[in-house]
Design an enzyme around this catalytic site. Structure first.
Site, mmCIF file in Angstrom:
data_model
loop_
_atom_site.group_PDB
_atom_site.id
_atom_site.type_symbol
_atom_site.label_atom_id
_atom_site.label_comp_id
_atom_site.label_asym_id
_atom_site.label_seq_id
_atom_site.Cartn_x
_atom_site.Cartn_y
_atom_site.Cartn_z
ATOM 1 N N SER A 10 -31.387 10.202 39.894
ATOM 2 C CA SER A 10 -31.817 9.684 38.509
ATOM 3 C C SER A 10 -32.735 8.419 38.726
ATOM 4 C CB SER A 10 -30.514 9.530 37.735
ATOM 5 O OG SER A 10 -30.864 9.485 36.473
ATOM 6 N N LYS A 22 -36.222 8.319 41.249
ATOM 7 C CA LYS A 22 -37.519 7.725 40.727
ATOM 8 C C LYS A 22 -37.936 6.735 42.054
ATOM 9 C CE LYS A 22 -36.317 7.625 36.101
ATOM 10 N NZ LYS A 22 -36.143 8.809 35.361
ATOM 11 N N TRP A 50 -32.552 16.526 29.799
ATOM 12 C CA TRP A 50 -33.310 15.349 29.827
ATOM 13 C C TRP A 50 -34.215 15.045 30.942
ATOM 14 C CZ3 TRP A 50 -33.549 11.672 26.184
ATOM 15 C CH2 TRP A 50 -33.857 10.199 26.508
ATOM 16 N N HIS A 108 -26.109 16.336 34.868
ATOM 17 C CA HIS A 108 -26.707 15.210 35.676
ATOM 18 C C HIS A 108 -25.746 14.331 36.471
ATOM 19 C CE1 HIS A 108 -29.933 12.128 35.673
ATOM 20 N NE2 HIS A 108 -29.180 11.072 35.549
HETATM 21 C C1 GCU Z 1 -31.286 7.242 31.780
HETATM 22 C C2 GCU Z 1 -32.627 7.326 31.740
HETATM 23 C C3 GCU Z 1 -33.381 8.168 32.656
HETATM 24 C C4 GCU Z 1 -32.804 7.750 34.066
HETATM 25 C C5 GCU Z 1 -31.184 8.132 33.710
HETATM 26 C C6 GCU Z 1 -30.334 7.348 35.039
HETATM 27 O O1 GCU Z 1 -30.775 8.520 30.921
HETATM 28 O O2 GCU Z 1 -33.394 7.732 30.360
HETATM 29 O O3 GCU Z 1 -34.629 8.418 33.041
HETATM 30 O O4 GCU Z 1 -33.035 8.762 35.031
HETATM 31 O O5 GCU Z 1 -30.852 7.230 32.836
HETATM 32 O O6 GCU Z 1 -30.777 6.730 35.857
HETATM 33 O O7 GCU Z 1 -29.122 7.784 34.799
#
Ligand code: GCU
Length: 433
Positions: free
Chosen positions: A271, A275, A362, A413
């Site tokens: 998540s 990144k 998402w 997720h």
């Molecule tokens: C939020 C955010 C995402 C990210 C996620 C996470 O949902 O919007 O961009 O990847 O958190 O880190 O769990």
């Protein structure tokens, strides 16, 4: 009477000012209500991706040398300027690490468990982070290592009560819970036993020990160490960059640990930390491979698709993750000089794994797949087998690819044993196990 009213007024004004001076102004709250997400493929606009093999001056990139010398530095700079900010040089005289725990019979005797403290600003001991490390006992020489940050603290990755637990000031993730409430809470994401049984070491650090996940004008965590940069500059390092920088420091620290082969290190993340792993791997070429697990918008997903979470939405909710410049592209992502397939291309020719989850819309699974696909020409130019001829997004639980790999796990997720099995197979293929 008049005098005492004046006196009271004076005293209250003074105490108000004094209170103001001594109250820590709370950091800005995240505001996830702005800009709706898009879950409708029909609303995905027509778009043209920037070509990673055409330089800004129009030169076609036809040789590995041109990529290495001209186009790669150009793309890296574009990501720094427009999205993540500079990746600071480490002042290694200030970063120190020390082993604080070593237990030789962890995981039922399969592993040696260590804790390593990193002091980012030695001899001042703040900020600091603790790395939890498992090294297989059944090994010859040194073994490859996964470096993967965690979301809530090392004590949440296992039930083992001997793992140290720390509270982090200003943390968004373990602030208001007692440490034992969350012990082991995230253990399903950490297949330590499986990893070690397959012959790999694994190191994890709580990302908010590198820097709290809050908008605080870059005054917390390791940011105050980045003194060479102008806070108002387009390329001032933002928070994902700070976390990524911290993962490089974890790799430095592992360099002195017996049994760990830092030339065979894979940086991984889930998540927002996916990144982070991509950005870390793009900059720190000591990492032999990179894994992005459900990294989504700002990670592996193409910005131009505007599906799931979108650039305007992520900037509004997490203003500190990216540079100010990136905020300008919210309603004009088509004008971004880069897109996320080029973040993956920056990792080439090193192996990369992009993983999605079928219900994690998402994070735009299709956009993540398309990034992997569109990085293929760069991997091929550099003499690898790239995506291995894959052109279509595969069914669920059907991993595909070659030097670039991809899967869409069934479910939401998360990081599961299924994901880890694929990452271990990926690592086996890289390190020829
Ligand atoms: C939020 C955010 C995402 C990210 C996620 C996470 O949902 O919007 O961009 O990847 O958190 O880190 O769990």
């Amino acid at each position: 009477m008049k005098f005492s009213i004046l006196r009271i007024a004076f005293l209250s004004a003074t105490s108000f000012i004094v209170a103001l001076c001594f109250t820590v102004v709370p950091c800005e709250a995240q505001n996830p209500t702005i800009a709706p997400a898009n879950y409708d493929e029909a609303l995905v606009p027509q778009y043209v991706l920037p070509d990673p093999l055409v330089a800004e001056d129009g030169t076609k990139i036809e040789t590995p040398e041109q990529w290495r010398e001209k186009r790669r530095p150009e793309i890296l700079e574009l990501f720094k300027k427009n999205m993540f900010g500079q990746f600071p040089e480490a002042d290694l005289s200030k970063v120190k690490s020390e082993e604080t725990v070593s237990v030789s019979d962890s995981l039922g005797g399969k592993a040696t468990r260590k804790e390593i403290k990193i002091y980012f600003d030695a001899p001042n001991e703040f900020p600091q982070a603790t790395v939890l490390l498992y090294i297989p006992n059944d090994r010859q020489g040194s073994v490859p290592v996964f470096v993967m940050p965690n979301f809530q603290g090392i004590h949440t990755t296992t039930d083992d009560p001997s793992v140290s637990a720390y509270k982090v000031e200003n943390s968004t993730h373990n602030l208001d819970k007692t440490l034992d409430d969350v012990r082991g809470k995230a253990k399903s994401r950490w297949a330590f036993d499986m990893i070690v049984s397959r012959g790999y070491a694994v190191a994890t650090v709580f990302y908010e020990e590198i820097e709290p996940d809050v908008m605080c004008n870059f005054t917390r965590g390791v940011h105050p160490l980045f003194t060479n940069f102008d806070l108002n500059a387009d390329d001032y390092p933002a928070t994902i960059g700070a976390w990524a920088w911290g993962l490089s420091r974890v790799l430095d620290a592992l360099g002195s640990v017996d049994g760990v082969d830092v030339k065979k290190a894979i940086v991984a993340g889930h998540s927002r930390l996916g990144k982070t792993a991509l950005w870390c791997g793009a900059n720190d070429e000591r990492f032999a491979a990179v894994i992005s697990n459900n990294s989504g918008c700002g990670g592996a997903a193409l910005s131009r698709r505007q599906f799931g979470e979108r650039v305007d939405r992520i900037n509004a909710s997490f203003p500190h993750w990216f540079t100010k410049k990136f905020h300008e592209y919210g309603d004009k992502v088509d004008q971004l000089p880069i897109d996320q397939h080029e973040l993956i291309a920056l990792i080439a020719p090193r192996p990369v794994y992009v993983a999605s989850a079928s219900e994690d819309l998402w994070a735009d699974p299709k956009g993540e797949f398309l990034s992997a696909l569109n990085a293929d020409p760069v991997y091929r130019l550099l003499g690898t087998d790239g995506f291995g001829g894959v052109t279509e997004q595969p069914d669920v639980n059907a991993p595909v690819g070659a030097t670039i790999r991809y899967h869409k796990r069934a479910g939401g997720h998360d990081v599961t044993d299924f994901d880890w099995e694929q990452y271990l197979n990926f690592a086996d293929s890289i390190f020829k196990k």
